[in-house]
Write a protein that holds these residues in place. Structure first.
Motif, PDB file in Angstrom:
ATOM      1  N   THR A 101      55.756  52.577  15.624  1.00 51.73           N
ATOM      2  CA  THR A 101      57.092  53.159  15.478  1.00 51.73           C
ATOM      3  C   THR A 101      57.755  53.454  16.813  1.00 51.73           C
ATOM      4  OG1 THR A 101      56.115  55.364  15.330  1.00 51.73           O
ATOM      5  CG2 THR A 101      56.523  54.203  13.244  1.00 51.73           C
ATOM      6  N   THR A 102      57.020  53.287  17.920  1.00 48.79           N
ATOM      7  CA  THR A 102      57.584  53.541  19.244  1.00 48.79           C
ATOM      8  C   THR A 102      57.494  52.274  20.093  1.00 48.79           C
ATOM      9  OG1 THR A 102      55.465  54.309  20.114  1.00 48.79           O
ATOM     10  CG2 THR A 102      56.938  55.991  19.204  1.00 48.79           C
ATOM     11  N   THR A 103      58.319  52.206  21.105  1.00 50.15           N
ATOM     12  CA  THR A 103      58.343  51.062  22.013  1.00 50.15           C
ATOM     13  C   THR A 103      57.087  51.051  22.866  1.00 50.15           C
ATOM     14  OG1 THR A 103      60.750  51.085  22.053  1.00 50.15           O
ATOM     15  CG2 THR A 103      59.656  49.986  23.890  1.00 50.15           C
ATOM     16  N   TYR A 104      56.487  49.862  23.029  1.00 44.78           N
ATOM     17  CA  TYR A 104      55.292  49.692  23.867  1.00 44.78           C
ATOM     18  C   TYR A 104      55.714  49.065  25.187  1.00 44.78           C
ATOM     19  CZ  TYR A 104      50.929  47.862  25.691  1.00 44.78           C
ATOM     20  OH  TYR A 104      49.879  47.564  26.506  1.00 44.78           O
ATOM     21  N   ARG A 105      55.220  49.622  26.276  1.00 42.72           N
ATOM     22  CA  ARG A 105      55.516  49.095  27.616  1.00 42.72           C
ATOM     23  C   ARG A 105      54.404  48.119  28.000  1.00 42.72           C
ATOM     24  NH1 ARG A 105      59.675  49.304  30.872  1.00 42.72           N
ATOM     25  NH2 ARG A 105      59.278  49.346  33.094  1.00 42.72           N
ATOM     26  N   LEU A 106      54.747  46.845  28.155  1.00 42.00           N
ATOM     27  CA  LEU A 106      53.796  45.783  28.438  1.00 42.00           C
ATOM     28  C   LEU A 106      53.052  46.004  29.753  1.00 42.00           C
ATOM     29  CD1 LEU A 106      52.683  43.165  27.263  1.00 42.00           C
ATOM     30  CD2 LEU A 106      54.517  41.940  28.430  1.00 42.00           C
ATOM     31  N   SER A 107      53.627  46.745  30.681  1.00 41.66           N
ATOM     32  CA  SER A 107      52.963  46.995  31.963  1.00 41.66           C
ATOM     33  C   SER A 107      51.668  47.780  31.788  1.00 41.66           C
ATOM     34  CB  SER A 107      53.891  47.737  32.924  1.00 41.66           C
ATOM     35  OG  SER A 107      54.240  49.005  32.382  1.00 41.66           O
ATOM     36  N   GLY A 108      51.481  48.423  30.656  1.00 42.34           N
ATOM     37  CA  GLY A 108      50.255  49.166  30.406  1.00 42.34           C
ATOM     38  C   GLY A 108      49.078  48.289  30.037  1.00 42.34           C
ATOM     39  N   LEU A 109      49.327  47.058  29.603  1.00 43.10           N
ATOM     40  CA  LEU A 109      48.265  46.170  29.146  1.00 43.10           C
ATOM     41  C   LEU A 109      47.263  45.907  30.273  1.00 43.10           C
ATOM     42  CD1 LEU A 109      47.348  44.470  26.700  1.00 43.10           C
ATOM     43  CD2 LEU A 109      48.568  42.550  27.735  1.00 43.10           C
ATOM     44  N   THR A 110      45.990  46.193  29.994  1.00 41.96           N
ATOM     45  CA  THR A 110      44.919  46.003  30.968  1.00 41.96           C
ATOM     46  C   THR A 110      43.877  45.073  30.365  1.00 41.96           C
ATOM     47  OG1 THR A 110      45.274  48.249  31.786  1.00 41.96           O
ATOM     48  CG2 THR A 110      43.199  47.204  32.355  1.00 41.96           C
ATOM     49  N   VAL A 111      43.606  43.959  31.048  1.00 43.73           N
ATOM     50  CA  VAL A 111      42.630  42.987  30.564  1.00 43.73           C
ATOM     51  C   VAL A 111      41.613  42.750  31.670  1.00 43.73           C
ATOM     52  CG1 VAL A 111      42.270  40.663  29.644  1.00 43.73           C
ATOM     53  CG2 VAL A 111      44.418  41.869  29.173  1.00 43.73           C
ATOM     54  N   SER A 112      40.337  42.895  31.340  1.00 43.63           N
ATOM     55  CA  SER A 112      39.271  42.598  32.290  1.00 43.63           C
ATOM     56  C   SER A 112      38.280  41.663  31.604  1.00 43.63           C
ATOM     57  CB  SER A 112      38.575  43.876  32.757  1.00 43.63           C
ATOM     58  OG  SER A 112      38.012  44.554  31.662  1.00 43.63           O
ATOM     59  N   LEU A 163      35.976  39.728  27.024  1.00 43.63           N
ATOM     60  CA  LEU A 163      37.273  40.247  27.443  1.00 43.63           C
ATOM     61  C   LEU A 163      37.433  41.638  26.868  1.00 43.63           C
ATOM     62  CD1 LEU A 163      38.306  37.576  28.572  1.00 43.63           C
ATOM     63  CD2 LEU A 163      40.272  37.769  27.089  1.00 43.63           C
ATOM     64  N   GLN A 164      37.865  42.582  27.699  1.00 45.11           N
ATOM     65  CA  GLN A 164      38.158  43.927  27.238  1.00 45.11           C
ATOM     66  C   GLN A 164      39.635  44.185  27.466  1.00 45.11           C
ATOM     67  OE1 GLN A 164      35.287  46.499  29.212  1.00 45.11           O
ATOM     68  NE2 GLN A 164      34.117  46.499  27.313  1.00 45.11           N
ATOM     69  N   ILE A 165      40.295  44.626  26.392  1.00 46.44           N
ATOM     70  CA  ILE A 165      41.736  44.849  26.453  1.00 46.44           C
ATOM     71  C   ILE A 165      42.026  46.291  26.088  1.00 46.44           C
ATOM     72  CG2 ILE A 165      43.970  44.150  25.518  1.00 46.44           C
ATOM     73  CD1 ILE A 165      42.681  41.423  24.929  1.00 46.44           C
ATOM     74  N   ARG A 166      42.821  46.928  26.955  1.00 49.90           N
ATOM     75  CA  ARG A 166      43.284  48.297  26.720  1.00 49.90           C
ATOM     76  C   ARG A 166      44.807  48.286  26.731  1.00 49.90           C
ATOM     77  NH1 ARG A 166      38.411  49.361  28.905  1.00 49.90           N
ATOM     78  NH2 ARG A 166      37.394  51.349  28.577  1.00 49.90           N
ATOM     79  N   GLN A 167      45.384  49.187  25.976  1.00 46.53           N
ATOM     80  CA  GLN A 167      46.842  49.310  25.982  1.00 46.53           C
ATOM     81  C   GLN A 167      47.340  49.878  27.296  1.00 46.53           C
ATOM     82  OE1 GLN A 167      48.624  50.467  22.004  1.00 46.53           O
ATOM     83  NE2 GLN A 167      46.631  51.496  22.031  1.00 46.53           N
ATOM     84  N   SER A 168      46.494  50.689  27.943  1.00 45.88           N
ATOM     85  CA  SER A 168      46.788  51.222  29.270  1.00 45.88           C
ATOM     86  C   SER A 168      45.459  51.501  29.949  1.00 45.88           C
ATOM     87  CB  SER A 168      47.631  52.493  29.194  1.00 45.88           C
ATOM     88  OG  SER A 168      46.860  53.569  28.712  1.00 45.88           O
ATOM     89  N   ALA A 169      45.470  51.556  31.265  1.00 50.64           N
ATOM     90  CA  ALA A 169      44.234  51.762  32.018  1.00 50.64           C
ATOM     91  C   ALA A 169      43.574  53.090  31.667  1.00 50.64           C
ATOM     92  CB  ALA A 169      44.519  51.694  33.517  1.00 50.64           C
ATOM     93  N   ALA A 170      44.355  54.086  31.287  1.00 48.28           N
ATOM     94  CA  ALA A 170      43.809  55.413  30.975  1.00 48.28           C
ATOM     95  C   ALA A 170      43.364  55.538  29.520  1.00 48.28           C
ATOM     96  CB  ALA A 170      44.860  56.476  31.286  1.00 48.28           C
TER      97      ALA A 170
END
Length: 181
Positions: A101-112, A163-170
């Motif tokens: 329901t809220t806007t997601y900021r793509l800059s938060g995407l973290t992939v290792s 692959l590990q994906i997080r919406q943000s590094a934190a």
């Protein structure tokens, strides 16, 4: 100095522990337990490699409604201008849909990524179109989908890739995809 070394050792130990789990059958076939507990893993895809691992192609829905899917790795030979230099690369199509329901900021995407338990670097190969997340400042409003293609340096021989994906590094919630590459 000692603190940095201790952190690095702990991080490496954690990665190795995760690598060992890759390939172990799951007691919860079809679900991804991290993030939104009991969230569906997607149509026809299952989390059969380890309790929290997903097969490439499966969907993972985070608690905030963002759904992510990572396609099967596609092997390629990096060009001479690619960084880092690598005998082979594995490319992934990543689809992110904001069903929240809220806007997601793509800059938060973290992939290792790790290959056989060893951290691998993302390949930037502009000649072949592997430029990372080019629209990192882009907002993804509810109901919208974005596609990103990422590539990682892998050894010449086939390897188990995670692959590990997080919406943000934190963010503690992680979607982990594991399979041969």
């Amino acid at each position: 100095m000692a603190l940095a070394r201790t952190c690095k050792i702990m991080f490496t130990t954690g990665l190795l522990s995760l690598a060992v789990a890759c390939g172990v059958p799951s007691a919860h076939d079809g679900t991804a337990a991290i993030g939104a507990a009991g969230s569906p893993a997607g149509a026809g895809a299952s989390a059969s490699q380890a309790g929290n691992d997903l097969k490439f192609g499966a969907d993972h829905r985070f608690a905030n409604g963002v759904t992510i899917s990572v396609g099967s790795p596609q092997s390629f030979k990096p060009s001479a201008s690619a960084y880092p230099r690598s005998p082979r690369g594995a490319a992934f199509d990543v689809q992110l849909t904001n069903d929240g329901t809220t806007t997601y900021r793509l800059s938060g995407l973290t992939v290792s990524a790790t290959a056989a338990g060893v951290a691998v670097k993302q390949v930037v190969d502009t000649t072949q179109g592997f430029t990372g997340i080019t629209d990192a400042g882009k907002d993804v409003p509810p109901g919208r989908t974005v596609h990103v293609t990422l590539a990682f340096a892998v050894p010449q021989e086939p390897v188990q890739l995670r692959l590990q994906i997080r919406q943000s590094a934190a963010d503690a919630a992680v979607a982990t995809y594991c399979g041969p590459a």
